[in-house]
Design an enzyme around this catalytic site. Structure first.
Site, PDB file in Angstrom:
ATOM      1  N   ASP A 243       0.871  -1.166   0.000  1.00  0.00           N
ATOM      2  CA  ASP A 243       0.000   0.000   0.000  1.00  0.00           C
ATOM      3  C   ASP A 243       0.917   1.227   0.000  1.00  0.00           C
ATOM      4  OD1 ASP A 243      -2.113   1.730   0.025  1.00  0.00           O
ATOM      5  OD2 ASP A 243      -3.149   0.824   1.720  1.00  0.00           O
TER       6      ASP A 243
HETATM    7  C1  BGC Z   1      -5.083   3.336   0.011  1.00  0.00           C
HETATM    8  C2  BGC Z   1      -5.236   2.320  -1.094  1.00  0.00           C
HETATM    9  C3  BGC Z   1      -5.080   3.005  -2.425  1.00  0.00           C
HETATM   10  C4  BGC Z   1      -3.740   3.716  -2.470  1.00  0.00           C
HETATM   11  C5  BGC Z   1      -3.488   4.439  -3.783  1.00  0.00           C
HETATM   12  C6  BGC Z   1      -3.821   4.182  -0.135  1.00  0.00           C
HETATM   13  O1  BGC Z   1      -3.847   5.255   0.728  1.00  0.00           O
HETATM   14  O2  BGC Z   1      -5.086   2.677   1.264  1.00  0.00           O
HETATM   15  O3  BGC Z   1      -6.488   1.698  -1.011  1.00  0.00           O
HETATM   16  O4  BGC Z   1      -5.185   2.072  -3.459  1.00  0.00           O
HETATM   17  O5  BGC Z   1      -3.702   4.675  -1.435  1.00  0.00           O
HETATM   18  O6  BGC Z   1      -4.290   5.544  -3.908  1.00  0.00           O
END
Ligand code: BGC
Length: 722
Positions: A243
């Protein structure tokens, strides 16, 4: 294929390989250029000399999240806003989820994106998790089946899906550091199960490891999770990405099987920001990381991405079929509406006049905030839907609302602001501004009242067990009370529309009103969906994918969001496997609305249950007949109650489900379901065990409305390796 990958691998320099496992930095922020698809969340480094392009990754899951407009460009890049995932799960309709996946996948491909960062599939451990709207359910089977259908749909379009956040990311509070302490049994039976189903059934291209620590180790640095469970046991053959900014050690991430580090260019070591590429190069030089580990990550990534549109040089149109996707969004929303209460008030006769209350009729919430937000061409508010569908409504009352909202939004306190994801956040307005006289007048003039109650939540924060959030605010309650009193005095009825993304408290006030429709956050088609359900042009067929507790104090995850309370570092899942209905049913706690609950404008009869064991399969068949006077669809659920054995068991568990086709009055459907015996197993700490004894098959219209039951015997314990 491997020959081709190994050939590419042999030509890559070490630095090129390192660059392939680290993203280019968060596009459009911190001085980084925008992705070629502006608004995409991530991009990889290209290796032009070998014809390897950069790959683009962009968010879901309620729709593809990219910027709708670009600098110095007259074209627009709007995408479809589908219902939020909790609403999609309320449809219990796998075919529909596949259609939604296909539509979203086409937008992904036609806008030049390679991987959609969806579906999100964490379990609803607690109703206050700020991202529950973008997760499916409290139950892993429903969650896993919904995700599988969606992933199949997305990937049928030649682009990748990403199941996230792996695993046990069940809260937003301190999500980047909190240590989730959970037993292996609860992990395997509840938190991992849905991911296991999706990996095995739908073969997603990618998995996103979660921010949190799992039993002491960051998920992105957890070899047991990423190598042993995901790859060895489940046979996952795509790549794992972190993530965004997860973990604290890029070298450990690669070693643990986290193949790609996103978004790249800076991780945090205490307060110092460092570049992952430099750090990995240094580790390779010093022998802290072997080239073989790096090669494995690159291999995993390339194996997937050679199939992606960018690698194939696909010429995307920037013109996805938004018209037909709007229809899919509408269908999905219509099937996800859950009728919670109805004392005969619904459906409305098309000729009646309704008075619509609540600012949410105008400022309708289409979805949650954060990376799961979307930028559609339009959002049809509830009021717009009512107008568009030619319902007769109190225009005078509505214009009072319009003036009120306009005036309040100009004040400092209620001024809309834009958050870091580009979402306009509107502070909640007081709902009790109408005088008693105005409400009395509306009650005289109209035939019925509709009151809209709205909630929004999103990434980065959890909801709170307070008035205005989990509970109605005093002003909302006052509105419902006054409207009900005045309308009832005139012998007229009141319907509440819940425009929410996760459960709120209803038990204390539901008896004041005549009907409650849970319309969730239905995306761009919201108002049309609501109007069509209100007048019965469609019959609601959604059922709850998550329990509505009577009170927050009944919720089993009492340790949420961890300790110490003011800045949680650790959260212990003390309720273990007793999540959602597994807790309420086993410990005799009555919910407001149970898992799987939902009414219809017609009635269904269940009959002819037949069960048989056929080798390793339990076969279940039964018939559902529409015995009412309107066409409708019915979601039936098959629960299994295990015998008392060595391992503690929940009272019952969902093992299969089915949604009928549209059944006309008098029409029947015969349903055949298969449940592998292995799915009845509990995890004893080492292996999956199906204990011997008498099992009960319970076929229900909800988890507490069991219509048919029968028993079968398992002779001799059965054991399965994980
Ligand atoms: C989120 C993810 C997301 C990623 C990219 C993160 O903060 O937890 O779900 O895909 O950002 O935007």
């Amino acid at each position: 294929m491997m020959g081709k990958i190994d050939e590419i691998l042999s030509q890559l320099t070490i630095e090129e390989k390192v660059k392939l496992v680290v993203g280019v930095g968060l596009p459009g922020l911190f001085g980084n250029p925008h992705s070629r698809v502006a608004g995409a969340a991530g991009e990889t480094h290209p290796v032009p000399r070998l014809g390897i392009p950069s790959f683009v990754l962009a968010d879901g899951p309620a729709g593809l999240r990219i910027n709708p407009t670009r600098e110095n460009d007259e074209n627009t890049y709007y995408t479809t806003a589908f219902p939020v995932e909790i609403m999609l799960a309320s449809t219990w309709n796998k075919d529909l989820l596949e259609e939604v996946g296909k539509a979203m996948g086409e937008e992904v491909r036609e806008y030049g994106v390679d991987v959609l960062l969806a579906p999100a599939m964490n379990i609803h451990r607690n109703p206050l998790c700020g991202r529950n709207f973008e997760y499916y359910s409290e139950d892993p089977v429903l969650s896993g089946e919904m995700a599988s259908a969606f992933v199949k749909g997305v990937q049928s379009q030649g682009v990748g899906a990403c199941i996230k956040h792996f695993v046990a990311n069940n809260q937003e509070t301190n999500r980047m550091v909190v240590d989730t302490i959970v037993s292996e049994r609860a992990l395997r039976e509840i938190y991992l199960k849905g991911f296991e189903i999706a990996v095995k059934k739908a073969r997603p291209w990618t998995v996103m490891s979660a921010y949190n620590k799992l039993n002491g180790k960051y998920c992105s640095q957890n070899e047991w999770l990423l190598k042993k469970v995901l790859r060895e046991e489940w046979g996952f053959d795509g790549f794992v990405m972190s993530d965004w900014y997860a973990g604290d050690n890029p070298v450990e991430q690669l070693k643990a099987g986290n193949d790609m580090i996103m978004p790249g260019k800076a991780y945090q070591v205490n307060t110092e920001r460092r570049d992952e590429i430099e750090e990995i190069m240094e580790a390779l030089k010093e022998g802290r990381l072997s080239e073989e580990v790096l090669n494995e990550c690159v291999r995993n990534i390339l194996k997937v991405l050679v199939n992606a549109p960018s690698f194939k040089g696909y010429r995307y149109s920037n013109k996805p079929d938004l018209e037909s996707h709007a229809k899919v969004a509408y269908e999905a929303g219509v099937e996800g509406v859950v009728l919670l209460e109805n004392n005969g008030v619904l459906p409305f006769d098309e000729s009646i006049h309704v008075a619509v209350f609540g600012t949410g009729q105008i400022e309708t919430i289409k979805g949650g905030t954060g990376s799961g937000d979307t930028h559609p061409r339009y959002t049809i508010s509830i009021l717009e839907g009512i107008k568009e569908r030619n319902m007769k409504f109190d225009e005078e009352l509505t214009s009072i609302y319009e003036d009120y909202i306009k005036k309040m939004r100009e004040t400092e306190e209620y001024k809309p602001r834009t958050d870091s994801w580009g979402t306009v956040i509107k502070p909640k307005l007081p709902e009790n501004f109408l005088s008693e006289k105005e409400i009395k007048k509306a009650a005289k003039k109209n035939d019925a009242a509709v009151v809209v109650i709205s909630r929004i939540s999103g990434e980065g924060y959890d909801r709170k067990p307070v008035k205005g959030d989990f509970y109605l605010s005093d002003d909302e309650l006052e509105l419902i009370k006054t409207v009900s009193r005045e309308f009832h005095e005139q012998g007229k009825k009141v319907v509440v529309l819940l425009n929410i993304g996760s459960p709120i408290e209803v038990a204390s006030w539901r008896d004041l009103v005549d009907g409650i429709l849970l319309v969730w956050q239905a995306g761009q088609e919201m108002g049309r969906i609501v109007a069509d359900v209100l007048v019965g042009r469609v019959n609601p067929s959604g059922k709850l994918p998550t329990t509505f507790p009577k009170d927050y104090s009944d919720v089993p995850s009492w340790t949420f969001p961890g300790e110490p309370k003011d800045n949680p570092q650790r959260v212990v899942y003390e309720e273990d496997i007793y999540v959602g209905y597994r807790y309420y049913d086993t410990f005799g706690v009555e919910p407001a609305y149970e898992f799987g609950y939902g009414l219809s404008y017609t009635k269904f009869e269940y009959k002819d249950l037949k069960i048989a064991i056929d080798g390793d399969i339990l076969r279940v068949s039964y018939t559902i007949t529409n015995t009412g006077d309107r066409a409708g669809k019915e979601v039936s659920q098959v629960y299994v109650k295990a015998p008392k054995g060595k391992i503690d068991k929940p009272f019952q568990e969902l093992k299969a489900f089915h949604k009928t086709k549209l059944l006309n009055p008098g029409e029947s459907e015969k349903i055949f379901l298969e449940i592998p015996l292995r799915d009845l197993a509990s995890f004893d700490g080492k292996e999956w065990v199906v204990e011997s004894g008498e099992y009960e098959v319970r076929v229900g219209a909800s988890s507490r409305d069991i219509r048919l039951r029968d028993i079968f015997l398992v002779e001799g314990e059965k054991r399965f390796k994980p």
